[in-house]
Design a protein around this motif. Structure first.
Motif, PDB file in Angstrom:
ATOM      1  N   THR A 131       2.161   9.410  -5.821  1.00  0.00           N
ATOM      2  CA  THR A 131       2.620  10.738  -5.424  1.00  0.00           C
ATOM      3  C   THR A 131       3.752  11.214  -6.335  1.00  0.00           C
ATOM      4  OG1 THR A 131       2.013  10.289  -3.125  1.00  0.00           O
ATOM      5  CG2 THR A 131       3.540  12.109  -3.508  1.00  0.00           C
ATOM      6  N   ARG A 146       0.830  -1.203   0.000  1.00  0.00           N
ATOM      7  CA  ARG A 146       0.000   0.000   0.000  1.00  0.00           C
ATOM      8  C   ARG A 146       0.866   1.256   0.000  1.00  0.00           C
ATOM      9  NH1 ARG A 146      -5.236   0.741   3.850  1.00  0.00           N
ATOM     10  NH2 ARG A 146      -5.921   2.796   3.150  1.00  0.00           N
ATOM     11  N   ALA A 149      -7.506  10.412  -4.879  1.00  0.00           N
ATOM     12  CA  ALA A 149      -7.366  11.718  -4.237  1.00  0.00           C
ATOM     13  C   ALA A 149      -6.074  12.401  -4.666  1.00  0.00           C
ATOM     14  CB  ALA A 149      -7.395  11.551  -2.720  1.00  0.00           C
ATOM     15  N   ILE A 150      -5.053  11.594  -4.978  1.00  0.00           N
ATOM     16  CA  ILE A 150      -3.783  12.140  -5.460  1.00  0.00           C
ATOM     17  C   ILE A 150      -3.890  12.542  -6.927  1.00  0.00           C
ATOM     18  CG2 ILE A 150      -1.348  11.546  -5.910  1.00  0.00           C
ATOM     19  CD1 ILE A 150      -1.526   9.641  -3.497  1.00  0.00           C
ATOM     20  N   GLN A 200       6.966   3.207   4.535  1.00  0.00           N
ATOM     21  CA  GLN A 200       7.308   4.373   3.724  1.00  0.00           C
ATOM     22  C   GLN A 200       8.795   4.406   3.378  1.00  0.00           C
ATOM     23  OE1 GLN A 200       5.259   4.475   6.473  1.00  0.00           O
ATOM     24  NE2 GLN A 200       3.406   4.640   5.197  1.00  0.00           N
ATOM     25  N   VAL A 218       0.981   4.248  -2.956  1.00  0.00           N
ATOM     26  CA  VAL A 218       0.773   5.674  -2.674  1.00  0.00           C
ATOM     27  C   VAL A 218       2.000   6.484  -3.060  1.00  0.00           C
ATOM     28  CG1 VAL A 218       0.405   7.349  -0.821  1.00  0.00           C
ATOM     29  CG2 VAL A 218      -0.915   5.227  -0.851  1.00  0.00           C
ATOM     30  N   GLU A 253      -9.847   0.872  -0.531  1.00  0.00           N
ATOM     31  CA  GLU A 253      -9.374   2.006   0.266  1.00  0.00           C
ATOM     32  C   GLU A 253      -8.129   2.627  -0.358  1.00  0.00           C
ATOM     33  OE1 GLU A 253      -8.778   0.309   4.090  1.00  0.00           O
ATOM     34  OE2 GLU A 253     -10.910   0.326   4.633  1.00  0.00           O
ATOM     35  N   VAL A 254      -7.219   1.766  -0.840  1.00  0.00           N
ATOM     36  CA  VAL A 254      -6.016   2.287  -1.483  1.00  0.00           C
ATOM     37  C   VAL A 254      -6.386   3.035  -2.761  1.00  0.00           C
ATOM     38  CG1 VAL A 254      -3.772   1.712  -2.480  1.00  0.00           C
ATOM     39  CG2 VAL A 254      -4.637   0.404  -0.536  1.00  0.00           C
ATOM     40  N   ARG A 255      -7.336   2.495  -3.514  1.00  0.00           N
ATOM     41  CA  ARG A 255      -7.753   3.155  -4.752  1.00  0.00           C
ATOM     42  C   ARG A 255      -8.302   4.546  -4.458  1.00  0.00           C
ATOM     43  NH1 ARG A 255      -5.812   3.384  -9.072  1.00  0.00           N
ATOM     44  NH2 ARG A 255      -5.744   1.110  -9.194  1.00  0.00           N
ATOM     45  N   GLN A 256      -9.034   4.696  -3.370  1.00  0.00           N
ATOM     46  CA  GLN A 256      -9.536   6.014  -2.993  1.00  0.00           C
ATOM     47  C   GLN A 256      -8.388   6.975  -2.709  1.00  0.00           C
ATOM     48  OE1 GLN A 256     -12.216   5.276   0.306  1.00  0.00           O
ATOM     49  NE2 GLN A 256     -14.006   5.216  -1.046  1.00  0.00           N
ATOM     50  N   GLN A 257      -7.364   6.486  -2.037  1.00  0.00           N
ATOM     51  CA  GLN A 257      -6.191   7.316  -1.783  1.00  0.00           C
ATOM     52  C   GLN A 257      -5.535   7.769  -3.081  1.00  0.00           C
ATOM     53  OE1 GLN A 257      -4.214   4.572   1.360  1.00  0.00           O
ATOM     54  NE2 GLN A 257      -3.405   6.607   1.797  1.00  0.00           N
ATOM     55  N   LEU A 258      -5.391   6.853  -4.009  1.00  0.00           N
ATOM     56  CA  LEU A 258      -4.737   7.180  -5.273  1.00  0.00           C
ATOM     57  C   LEU A 258      -5.565   8.170  -6.087  1.00  0.00           C
ATOM     58  CD1 LEU A 258      -3.257   3.758  -6.454  1.00  0.00           C
ATOM     59  CD2 LEU A 258      -2.442   5.369  -4.725  1.00  0.00           C
TER      60      LEU A 258
END
Length: 274
Positions: A40, A32, A65-66, A232, A36, A58-63
């Motif tokens: 980014t 994950r 948003a980016i 990270q 991200v 959930e990860v797709r939503q994060q991506l």
């Protein structure tokens, strides 16, 4: 062969703009974080999971948003035939520039922790080794035909020095195989495709949250930087190896371990490890 044109400069925050990446096992944890980080850095990112559809959503939503695009794929990489089907499905979405073989079997937590040594080894071999090799060979052939691409595999920093206990024997064998394969595949696919490997050390994952005080002390003491690594930290190394800044690096295994300080000497019960 003409020298590549390097467009990345110091301070470039989106060195992967215009690229498409895929991360296997990207619905949680290190995968994950990789997804991200790649998004980014400007890439569109395809996600993959075996069964964690909620996590992948959930990860797709994060991506999104980016501002990153990409598709979601569900395949059980333990099934030998799934590699070819998976790569074919991905290829129908267009070429992939960066392929990250992150998927691996968790045999340290959950029900799998109760499997026998041989059962754990078989599960690890099917996904961490066989699937990594099959997927890399399949996507590598397509990248060579297209003229460029990057493949990144996941090893283990202690595979070359060894670690005592059942887990050490299993992971050193499995991840050592991945690291050896990476070197050979890099020679096979050069000069058009770069192939590298990340070798994480002690990283804060699901298992570390259940680890004993012994393992917490050991993880910190075996790193010169005296701390656990984070997902990270691994993701940042992946972005670097995938970027134009690493255009002259291939066949390399990059440890992400805070600097290996040497073996921990505090005694423990080998049969009682987590």
């Amino acid at each position: 062969m003409s020298e590549p044109q390097i467009t990345a400069v110091a301070g470039d925050t989106r060195p992967l703009s215009g690229k498409t990446a895929l991360v296997t096992g990207s619905s949680s944890g290190i995968g994950r974080a990789m997804a991200v980080a790649l998004a980014t850095a400007g890439a569109d990112v395809h996600l993959h999971t075996r069964s964690n559809l909620r996590g992948m959503a959930e990860v797709r939503q994060q991506l999104q948003a980016i501002g990153a695009g990409g598709r979601d794929f569900q395949f059980d990489l333990a099934e030998q035939a799934s590699s070819e089907t998976f790569v074919k499905a991905v290829d129908e979405s267009g070429p992939v520039d960066i392929w990250i073989n992150n998927a691996g079997v968790d045999v340290l937590t959950g029900a799998a922790a109760n499997l026998s040594f041989d059962e754990k080894l078989a599960a690890l071999w099917a996904v961490d080794v066989r699937a990594t090799m099959s997927l890399s060979r399949l996507i590598g052939t397509k990248m060579v035909a297209r003229g460029s691409g990057t493949i990144i595999n996941i090893g283990w920093d202690q595979a070359e020095v060894g670690m005592e206990g059942d887990s050490g024997q299993m992971f050193a064998t499995v991840k050592g195989a991945v690291m050896a394969f990476t070197r050979s595949l890099a020679r096979t696919l050069a000069p058009k495709v770069r192939v590298n490997c990340i070798a994480p050390g002690w990283i804060r994952t699901k298992w570390s949250g259940e680890a004993s005080d012994y393992w917490d002390r050991r993880a910190k003491s075996e790193a010169l930087l005296d701390r656990w690594g984070t997902p990270q930290d691994v993701a940042a190394a992946v972005v670097f190896l995938a970027s134009p800044a690493a255009s002259f690096i291939t066949g390399h295994t990059l440890p992400v371990n805070g600097g290996f300080a040497g073996a921990f000497t505090e005694p423990r019960n080998l049969h009682g490890e987590s």
